[in-house]
Design a protein around this motif. Structure first.
Motif: not given
Length: 222
Positions: A48-68
């Motif tokens: 949310a900080k990066e996008s400036g949108a104010g809020y973000e819902l968790y997205d596993r596909g955008r999680d840099p720590n996700a195993p995949e």
């Protein structure tokens, strides 16, 4: 929460404007473990900080720590080393005359198991790691090789390559591009580096120095 933070509030004798970057994770969507939910909400908050949108819902596909994601980063580094990047070329047309004015290089990744991946699958990953340097230089090298082939066939056409904000902070970039131009034998004016405004915000002084060096080398910058 966002609405509650909209009005300014008093801090002693000062009136202060505040904002929020909110990360959301749901037990019904993401995890049933409290500790994991907090971690996922934290990841969403930084998005949310990066996008400036104010809020973000968790997205596993955008999680840099996700195993995949970690696996894909490893594959990308190996893919760059193994020359798996593929360029497609989008023509640039002068609307007034209808004439062809050049091409824009668009990168794809020929993953050995996942097939041909569009940039949305791996560019963000590269920009979060040092893989973006190798990716950028390989794209420029391939684009210049293509320009040389067009030139030898009697068609002198410039090519545009996108530069990310992170690679624009690399002080070695101008020298690397000059080396690739020398190796390809392509005139500097046939390479165009396309930048976005966000590329210049992180460190304006360093960006200005790198852009000046690219201009001095004869590379077009837009």
């Amino acid at each position: 929460i966002k609405d509650a933070l909209e009005p300014p509030f008093a801090l002693g004798d000062l009136w202060v404007d505040a904002g929020a970057s909110i990360g959301i994770a749901s037990a019904t969507l993401h995890s049933e473990e409290a500790e994991m939910l907090i971690q996922q909400a934290d990841v969403a908050m930084y998005l949310a900080k990066e996008s400036g949108a104010g809020y973000e819902l968790y997205d596993r596909g955008r999680d840099p720590n996700a195993p995949e994601r970690l696996d894909l980063i490893r594959d990308l580094r190996q893919g760059i080393e193994d020359n798996q990047l593929v360029l497609h070329y989008q023509p640039k047309i002068d609307v007034a005359t209808g004439s062809l004015t050049g091409y824009e290089a668009l990168v794809r990744w020929q993953h050995p198991e996942r097939g041909l991946l569009p940039p949305g699958e791996f560019i963000d990953l590269a920009e979060r790691t040092d893989a973006v340097r190798g990716l950028t230089l390989q794209v420029i090298e391939k684009a210049l090789h293509q320009v040389a082939e067009w030139r030898d066939a009697g068609h002198e056409m410039p090519v545009a390559v996108n530069l990310s904000a992170r690679v624009l902070m690399d002080v070695a970039l101008p020298a690397d591009i000059e080396r690739l131009l020398d190796e390809s034998g392509v005139a500097p004016g046939l390479l165009e580096d396309e930048l976005t405004e966000s590329s210049l915000i992180a460190d304006p002084d360093r960006s200005a120095d790198i852009l000046a060096r690219l201009n001095h080398a004869g590379v077009r910058v837009t």
